[in-house]
Structure formats: C-alpha cells, structure tokens
Motif scaffolding. Structure first.
Motif, PDB file in Angstrom:
ATOM      1  N   CYS A   1      60.455  13.960  31.812  1.00  0.00           N
ATOM      2  CA  CYS A   1      59.214  14.372  31.147  1.00  0.00           C
ATOM      3  C   CYS A   1      58.241  14.950  32.178  1.00  0.00           C
ATOM      4  CB  CYS A   1      58.565  13.185  30.436  1.00  0.00           C
ATOM      5  SG  CYS A   1      59.651  12.339  29.273  1.00  0.00           S
ATOM      6  N   ILE A   2      57.672  16.079  31.840  1.00  0.00           N
ATOM      7  CA  ILE A   2      56.631  16.700  32.660  1.00  0.00           C
ATOM      8  C   ILE A   2      55.331  16.649  31.871  1.00  0.00           C
ATOM      9  CG2 ILE A   2      55.837  18.833  33.738  1.00  0.00           C
ATOM     10  CD1 ILE A   2      58.761  19.575  34.189  1.00  0.00           C
ATOM     11  N   ILE A   3      54.324  16.019  32.440  1.00  0.00           N
ATOM     12  CA  ILE A   3      53.026  15.876  31.781  1.00  0.00           C
ATOM     13  C   ILE A   3      51.977  16.577  32.649  1.00  0.00           C
ATOM     14  CG2 ILE A   3      51.316  14.258  30.880  1.00  0.00           C
ATOM     15  CD1 ILE A   3      53.571  12.126  30.927  1.00  0.00           C
ATOM     16  N   ILE A   4      51.329  17.571  32.093  1.00  0.00           N
ATOM     17  CA  ILE A   4      50.260  18.280  32.800  1.00  0.00           C
ATOM     18  C   ILE A   4      48.941  17.861  32.165  1.00  0.00           C
ATOM     19  CG2 ILE A   4      49.305  20.520  33.415  1.00  0.00           C
ATOM     20  CD1 ILE A   4      52.108  21.669  33.238  1.00  0.00           C
ATOM     21  N   CYS A   5      48.106  17.186  32.954  1.00  0.00           N
ATOM     22  CA  CYS A   5      46.889  16.616  32.406  1.00  0.00           C
ATOM     23  C   CYS A   5      45.776  16.614  33.458  1.00  0.00           C
ATOM     24  CB  CYS A   5      47.140  15.191  31.915  1.00  0.00           C
ATOM     25  SG  CYS A   5      47.666  14.073  33.246  1.00  0.00           S
ATOM     26  N   GLN A   6      44.604  16.184  33.048  1.00  0.00           N
ATOM     27  CA  GLN A   6      43.464  16.066  33.958  1.00  0.00           C
ATOM     28  C   GLN A   6      43.176  14.609  34.297  1.00  0.00           C
ATOM     29  OE1 GLN A   6      40.476  18.267  31.751  1.00  0.00           O
ATOM     30  NE2 GLN A   6      40.863  20.144  32.936  1.00  0.00           N
TER      31      GLN A   6
ATOM     32  N   VAL B   1      56.392   7.392  39.003  1.00  0.00           N
ATOM     33  CA  VAL B   1      56.149   8.803  38.700  1.00  0.00           C
ATOM     34  C   VAL B   1      55.977   9.588  39.996  1.00  0.00           C
ATOM     35  CG1 VAL B   1      55.002   8.192  36.528  1.00  0.00           C
ATOM     36  CG2 VAL B   1      53.624   8.566  38.583  1.00  0.00           C
ATOM     37  N   THR B   2      56.144  10.897  39.878  1.00  0.00           N
ATOM     38  CA  THR B   2      55.859  11.824  40.980  1.00  0.00           C
ATOM     39  C   THR B   2      54.713  12.727  40.531  1.00  0.00           C
ATOM     40  OG1 THR B   2      58.153  11.805  41.724  1.00  0.00           O
ATOM     41  CG2 THR B   2      56.783  13.643  42.448  1.00  0.00           C
ATOM     42  N   VAL B   3      53.707  12.892  41.384  1.00  0.00           N
ATOM     43  CA  VAL B   3      52.507  13.645  41.015  1.00  0.00           C
ATOM     44  C   VAL B   3      52.363  14.869  41.922  1.00  0.00           C
ATOM     45  CG1 VAL B   3      50.017  13.543  40.653  1.00  0.00           C
ATOM     46  CG2 VAL B   3      51.405  11.482  40.319  1.00  0.00           C
ATOM     47  N   LEU B   4      52.117  16.011  41.303  1.00  0.00           N
ATOM     48  CA  LEU B   4      51.905  17.258  42.042  1.00  0.00           C
ATOM     49  C   LEU B   4      50.594  17.889  41.597  1.00  0.00           C
ATOM     50  CD1 LEU B   4      55.486  18.819  41.669  1.00  0.00           C
ATOM     51  CD2 LEU B   4      54.599  17.590  43.653  1.00  0.00           C
TER      52      LEU B   4
ATOM     53  N   SER C   1      43.395  29.464  32.857  1.00  0.00           N
ATOM     54  CA  SER C   1      42.034  28.936  33.028  1.00  0.00           C
ATOM     55  C   SER C   1      41.635  28.719  34.480  1.00  0.00           C
ATOM     56  CB  SER C   1      41.906  27.603  32.290  1.00  0.00           C
ATOM     57  OG  SER C   1      42.796  26.644  32.859  1.00  0.00           O
ATOM     58  N   ASN C   2      42.626  28.678  35.377  1.00  0.00           N
ATOM     59  CA  ASN C   2      42.407  28.364  36.796  1.00  0.00           C
ATOM     60  C   ASN C   2      41.850  26.965  37.024  1.00  0.00           C
ATOM     61  OD1 ASN C   2      43.343  30.798  37.950  1.00  0.00           O
ATOM     62  ND2 ASN C   2      41.416  31.818  37.424  1.00  0.00           N
ATOM     63  N   ASP C   3      41.946  26.108  36.011  1.00  0.00           N
ATOM     64  CA  ASP C   3      41.503  24.729  36.149  1.00  0.00           C
ATOM     65  C   ASP C   3      42.515  23.932  36.973  1.00  0.00           C
ATOM     66  OD1 ASP C   3      39.310  25.249  34.605  1.00  0.00           O
ATOM     67  OD2 ASP C   3      40.207  24.522  32.737  1.00  0.00           O
ATOM     68  N   LYS C   4      41.990  23.045  37.824  1.00  0.00           N
ATOM     69  CA  LYS C   4      42.867  22.190  38.618  1.00  0.00           C
ATOM     70  C   LYS C   4      43.337  20.999  37.773  1.00  0.00           C
ATOM     71  CE  LYS C   4      40.896  23.341  43.123  1.00  0.00           C
ATOM     72  NZ  LYS C   4      40.266  22.812  44.359  1.00  0.00           N
ATOM     73  N   LYS C   5      44.636  20.778  37.775  1.00  0.00           N
ATOM     74  CA  LYS C   5      45.219  19.700  36.981  1.00  0.00           C
ATOM     75  C   LYS C   5      46.261  18.948  37.817  1.00  0.00           C
ATOM     76  CE  LYS C   5      44.562  22.182  32.626  1.00  0.00           C
ATOM     77  NZ  LYS C   5      45.174  22.659  31.365  1.00  0.00           N
ATOM     78  N   LYS C   6      46.840  17.938  37.221  1.00  0.00           N
ATOM     79  CA  LYS C   6      47.909  17.182  37.853  1.00  0.00           C
ATOM     80  C   LYS C   6      49.189  17.312  37.025  1.00  0.00           C
ATOM     81  CE  LYS C   6      45.608  15.300  41.307  1.00  0.00           C
ATOM     82  NZ  LYS C   6      45.939  15.566  42.728  1.00  0.00           N
ATOM     83  N   LEU C   7      50.291  17.469  37.731  1.00  0.00           N
ATOM     84  CA  LEU C   7      51.593  17.503  37.082  1.00  0.00           C
ATOM     85  C   LEU C   7      52.292  16.176  37.363  1.00  0.00           C
ATOM     86  CD1 LEU C   7      54.128  20.417  36.976  1.00  0.00           C
ATOM     87  CD2 LEU C   7      54.901  18.125  37.517  1.00  0.00           C
TER      88      LEU C   7
END
Length: 282
Positions: free
Chosen positions: A199-204, A221-224, A231-237
């Motif tokens: 599962c890949i979760i892209i969230c803030q 989990v692994t976080v990138l 949007s050029n918003d910074k998020k976490k994968l």
C-alpha cells in the motif's frame, strides 16, 4: 494462550474436514491416495482392518524415528492431527455408512477441495498430517546424497503402484485429479486469504497515520518525502505491506485520519526479509 487456542481451533477444524473428505469421498469411491492413507486403503481392502486405525499404527514408527528431525512442537501437533482425524474417519464410517457417488469425477473434485482446505488450515497452525513426508526426511538425514524431492517421488510411485494393483489404474487417475485440485485449492486460499498487499499512502498528516498503523496493524512503514506535481505541496509517501485481511482496517484508519489521502493498493507475489505472516481466522 489466545494464539494457542486459535491454532488448535484451526487444527481441530482442519482434522474434521480432512476426515470427512476421506470418509465421505475417498474411501467409498475408492479414489487412490498417496502416502500413509493410500497404504492403509490397500491393507484395508486385503485384510479388512479399519483405515483410521491403520493410519495411526503406520504413523507411530514414523513419529518415533523422526521426532528429532521435525521438532517437539511440530511432532506433538502433527500427532494430534493424525490421531484425531484417524479416529473421526472410522467414527464417520461406522455412523453414516457413506455410499459412493455415481459420478466419481465429482467425488475427486470435492475430495481435492476438502483436502486442500484441511491441509492449509493444518499447515497454518504449524502442524502436518504426518505420513511419508516424515519418512522422506528420515531417509534424507541418513543419505545426504539423495534429494528429498526424489525420495518423495519414489515413495509416491510405490504407493500409487500398490493402489493401481489393488484397485485398478482408474483409481490412480482419479487420485491424480484430486491431488491437482488439492494443490490449486491451497494456492487459491494462499493467494486469496493470506496473501499480502503493498500500500502506498500519500498524505500530509503522516505522524498520526504512522503511529496508528504501527500500533493497530503491527506493521512497520517506510516514509519518503513527496511533492505534488500539480499543487507543489509537500507531502509524505508512506509505504507499508500488510496482509489482505488487514486491508479494511487500513482503509478505516486512512478514512478517520485523513479522508482525502491518496491510497494505492496492489498484490505482492513474494516477500523476503523481516515480514511476519499473521495467523488469522476468517
């Protein structure tokens, strides 16, 4: 204690299903079988001794000589499976007096499906149905130059030859069909119930998401770092591998913490490394 009760419940259920497959389909239709069950069928046909009793008797020396090879825990649980399923086979035969179904092919299919379900449940509980697999390990430990697969092949050839001689070649043909169905059933259960999902979760709101996944799903989990291309918003994968049975729980976690998070799910064929298969009941 909870895990122990769950494991032995699966062993009990698997043993019951196994005994039904043998008593209701295998024996009445004289569908051949490899291993100890096949030998017991041959002896039963010649001398009339009950198949369940013969299965226990034939397994006793195998467990005695193979105890050190398979380990105490595995031996105890496998012995429990052998004794329980063997007693149930004779019990079901004496109570219900099963008659063969007119369509032997249908019996082979149902026998294979029930075999597959029962064997999977038993293997899932760190046990086995005993039999000639133990003998193969004993031979392999004494003669290292002999491959285990070749030993198993020779054993099956001998047992099926006996089956063909006593019951006829047709019995072996239906046995091969049942064996094929059993294998496919095990594969289907493995891929459908106990298979894993990446599962890949892209969230803030990654901090709370990671914490809940770690505590509720017991998964690392692994976080990138990620940046939205539009949007050029910074998020976490967040990358996590879970079992299929945990998928609904993960969906609920994401929906509660960040409903607008992007989630992608795909199957995983194989996993190497530090990954624990959870024992689950469905």
């Amino acid at each position: 204690m909870k895990d122990l009760i769950k494991e032995y419940s699966l062993i009990l259920l698997g043993s019951v299903i196994l005994s039904i497959a043998i008593a209701a389909f295998l024996l009445p239709s004289q569908i051949g079988s490899g291993g100890v069950t096949g030998i017991a069928m041959v002896i039963n046909n010649i001398f009339g001794i009950k198949v369940g009793l013969l299965t226990i008797i034939l397994n006793i020396p195998l467990f005695i000589f193979g105890y050190k090879l398979i380990g105490r825990k595995f031996a105890v649980r496998s012995g429990f499976v052998v004794v329980l399923s063997s007693l149930l086979i004779d019990y079901f035969n004496s109570i219900f007096h099963f008659k063969p179904i007119d369509d032997i092919l249908l019996s082979s299919i149902f026998c294979g499906v029930l075999f597959g379900v029962s064997v999977y449940l038993i293997f899932m509980s760190y046990a086995s149905t005993g039999g000639l697999d133990i003998l193969a390990k004993i031979i392999n430990s004494k003669f290292k130059n002999l491959q285990l697969s070749n030993i198993l092949l020779v054993q099956d050839f001998i047992v099926y030859s006996l089956i063909a001689y006593v019951f006829g070649p047709r019995s072996v043909m239906y046995a091969l069909i049942a064996s094929f169905i059993r294998t496919k059933t095990i594969d289907a259960i493995q891929e459908g119930i106990a298979s894993s999902r990446q599962c890949i979760i892209i969230c803030q709101n990654s901090t709370e998401m990671i914490s809940v996944i770690n505590t509720q799903l017991v998964r690392g989990v692994t976080v990138l770092d990620a940046v939205g291309g539009y949007s050029n918003d910074k998020k976490k994968l967040i990358y996590v591998v879970i079992q299929r049975t945990q998928l609904n729980a993960l969906r609920a976690i994401v929906k509660e913490i960040e409903p607008n998070a992007f989630v992608a799910v795909s199957p995983v064929n194989d996993i190497l490394g530090n990954y624990r298969q959870l024992l689950t009941m469905q």
